[in-house]
Enzyme design. Structure first.
Site, PDB file in Angstrom:
ATOM      1  N   ASP A 215       0.859  -1.174   0.000  1.00  0.00           N
ATOM      2  CA  ASP A 215       0.000   0.000   0.000  1.00  0.00           C
ATOM      3  C   ASP A 215       0.901   1.231   0.000  1.00  0.00           C
ATOM      4  O   ASP A 215       2.010   1.203   0.543  1.00  0.00           O
ATOM      5  CB  ASP A 215      -0.876   0.031   1.254  1.00  0.00           C
ATOM      6  CG  ASP A 215      -1.732  -1.216   1.399  1.00  0.00           C
ATOM      7  OD1 ASP A 215      -2.365  -1.616   0.409  1.00  0.00           O
ATOM      8  OD2 ASP A 215      -1.747  -1.788   2.510  1.00  0.00           O
ATOM      9  N   ASP A 254      -1.791  -2.474  -4.396  1.00  0.00           N
ATOM     10  CA  ASP A 254      -2.837  -2.861  -3.456  1.00  0.00           C
ATOM     11  C   ASP A 254      -3.630  -1.609  -3.089  1.00  0.00           C
ATOM     12  O   ASP A 254      -4.225  -0.981  -3.941  1.00  0.00           O
ATOM     13  CB  ASP A 254      -2.221  -3.547  -2.246  1.00  0.00           C
ATOM     14  CG  ASP A 254      -3.237  -4.306  -1.409  1.00  0.00           C
ATOM     15  OD1 ASP A 254      -4.418  -4.375  -1.812  1.00  0.00           O
ATOM     16  OD2 ASP A 254      -2.882  -4.827  -0.345  1.00  0.00           O
ATOM     17  N   ASP A 258      -4.451   1.869   3.719  1.00  0.00           N
ATOM     18  CA  ASP A 258      -5.184   0.850   4.467  1.00  0.00           C
ATOM     19  C   ASP A 258      -4.945   1.053   5.961  1.00  0.00           C
ATOM     20  O   ASP A 258      -3.817   1.312   6.396  1.00  0.00           O
ATOM     21  CB  ASP A 258      -4.747  -0.554   4.047  1.00  0.00           C
ATOM     22  CG  ASP A 258      -5.418  -1.005   2.748  1.00  0.00           C
ATOM     23  OD1 ASP A 258      -6.121  -0.176   2.132  1.00  0.00           O
ATOM     24  OD2 ASP A 258      -5.225  -2.164   2.357  1.00  0.00           O
ATOM     25  N   ARG A 310     -13.905   1.118  -2.450  1.00  0.00           N
ATOM     26  CA  ARG A 310     -13.289   1.296  -1.131  1.00  0.00           C
ATOM     27  C   ARG A 310     -12.910   2.752  -0.873  1.00  0.00           C
ATOM     28  O   ARG A 310     -11.733   3.090  -0.726  1.00  0.00           O
ATOM     29  CB  ARG A 310     -12.066   0.400  -0.960  1.00  0.00           C
ATOM     30  CG  ARG A 310     -12.378  -1.068  -1.001  1.00  0.00           C
ATOM     31  CD  ARG A 310     -11.162  -1.919  -0.677  1.00  0.00           C
ATOM     32  NE  ARG A 310     -11.449  -3.340  -0.762  1.00  0.00           N
ATOM     33  CZ  ARG A 310     -10.552  -4.296  -0.582  1.00  0.00           C
ATOM     34  NH1 ARG A 310      -9.301  -3.982  -0.288  1.00  0.00           N
ATOM     35  NH2 ARG A 310     -10.892  -5.570  -0.680  1.00  0.00           N
TER      36      ARG A 310
END
Length: 436
Positions: A215, A254, A258, A310
């Site tokens: 990430d 990714d 996160d 997301r």
């Protein structure tokens, strides 16, 4: 890895140019040191309790201006808890050797790994649905470890990282704040956390999928974190340009940000998330019941542009989402913005969505085992809408209807403007290089 002495000269020239640029900035422009800024009182969940001050208490010996990966690694000090302020000047490429020369995927490959051999070894038509194992998977893991050694940069407690001016860029890196407290990341363009060695997961999603490792920013067990005026994207290597292998897009990235593994008390403000598939995951598993009472996050005045999904997807956490701007471009492979998952408690206020005709207001929310969503003041293409009512009206029956009671009311926040006002303000002010 390649070692070229010419790289030393390039580093000295680059440092001289950056320092000359800084010295030439007018005195008035240099007066404010954003490295000493702390999170204002009441500004979201990261202001709770002790608040978030980052490295503001650092002594002069722990204030660093860095221009390359080696300098950044030294300044991070192995993720130590010593108060520190790290100022990034110019562009830093994490995929570089100790002389500052760029490393590509071939430089990391070891043990006989090649993508061609990997694809031949684990083709589902011959390998089947078993998890990859054997020489090529072992070689992939060893190659991946070599890249991770260069690009994964760990941030310790009591740290502030800021970009200098309007052109500070960190590319190819995966910043990790793990089991650390009191961290500030501001005014930085963080792009292209590119994984050279994705792994094939035959049983993911029923059809199999490629899993990547990095990430742009990953919070794991982190507390009191303020992320402000950053730009996060895949700029340089967008996944949409990657080929298809085993009938699935060969993903190289990714998440952009996160927040998982019990992280807590996080404020993300005035930042820009752009040109990416899965932007932000808050809570990484339905079975991670230890996240209950944690994952408290505030998202305000952020821009999500050309994001597929997301933005965010939430499990367990109490997440305040207000005054954000969502822009879906024409032709986008859009799925949803707000993901309501297990025991999540999203309180969404006065957010503005602009989409093309093929995206309907009912597409903005998706639920997986969620139970509640508070929403108010939502603007969709200039018109007020009730996302909760739309979600329940168009629920296919595969998920239960959501209720409006999320069990909490946010108290830590600044002024909440109308969605229309926020839309204009965020368009002008979000992202790196725009701290007023």
């Amino acid at each position: 890895m390649r070692l070229h002495r010419a790289g030393l000269r390039r580093r000295h020239l680059a440092l001289s140019a950056v320092l000359l640029g800084v010295l030439c900035v007018p005195a008035q422009a240099q007066a404010r040191d954003i490295g000493r800024d702390t999170l204002p009182a009441g500004d979201g969940w990261a202001a709770y309790g002790t608040g978030t001050t980052g490295g503001a208490a650092a002594d002069d010996a722990h204030v660093h201006t860095v221009t390359d990966r080696a300098g950044l690694v030294r300044a991070l000090d192995g993720g130590s808890d010593t108060p520190k302020i790290i100022k990034i000047a110019g562009t830093i490429d994490a995929n570089t050797d100790d002389d500052g020369d760029h490393l590509d995927c071939d430089d990391y490959a070891t043990g006989g790994y090649t993508l061609k051999k990997y694809l031949a070894a684990y083709d589902p038509r011959t390998w089947g649905a078993a998890k990859p194992s054997g020489p090529q998977e072992e070689a992939r893991q060893a190659s991946a470890a070599r890249q991770a050694e260069r690009v994964v940069l760990r941030i310790g407690s009591n740290t502030t990282i800021v970009g200098l001016g309007s052109g500070a860029v960190l590319k190819g890196a995966g910043l990790q704040v793990e089991d650390a407290d009191n961290v500030i990341i501001r005014n930085l363009d963080i792009r292209d956390a590119y994984d050279c060695f994705p792994v094939w997961q035959p049983n993911s999603g029923g059809l199999g999928d490629w899993k990547t490792a990095y990430d742009n920013i990953w919070l794991r067990g982190a507390t009191h974190v303020w992320i402000d005026h950053v730009t996060l994207s895949d700029k340089g290597h967008p996944d949409e340009r990657e080929p298809t292998h085993f009938a699935r897009n060969y993903l190289r990235h990714d998440g952009l940000l996160d927040i998982t593994n019990g992280s807590d008390l996080v404020t993300v403000s005035w930042s820009r998330f752009a040109d990416h598939d899965k932007a932000m995951l808050i809570g990484n598993g339905d079975s991670a019941t230890g996240d209950r009472g944690r994952l408290r996050v505030t998202l305000h005045h952020n821009e999500f542009e050309s994001i597929v999904q997301r933005a965010p997807r939430v499990r367990f956490g109490q997440v305040h989402v207000y005054n954000n701007r969502y822009v879906v471009p024409e032709g986008s492979d859009y799925r949803y913005s707000l993901g309501v998952s297990t025991e999540s408690a999203i309180h969404a206020e006065n957010n503005a969505f602009t989409t093309p005709g093929h995206v309907e207001a009912a597409d903005l929310v998706k639920s997986w085992n969620g139970s509640a969503l508070h929403q108010s003041g939502t603007l969709f293409n200039g018109f007020p809408v009730d996302l909760l009512a739309l979600n329940n009206a168009y629920n296919s029956g595969s998920e239960r209807d959501l209720t409006a009671d999320v069990g909490w009311t946010p108290t830590l926040h600044g002024r909440i403007d109308s969605a229309a006002v926020a839309d204009r303000e965020v368009a002008r002010g979000a992202g790196a290089g725009r701290i007023p």
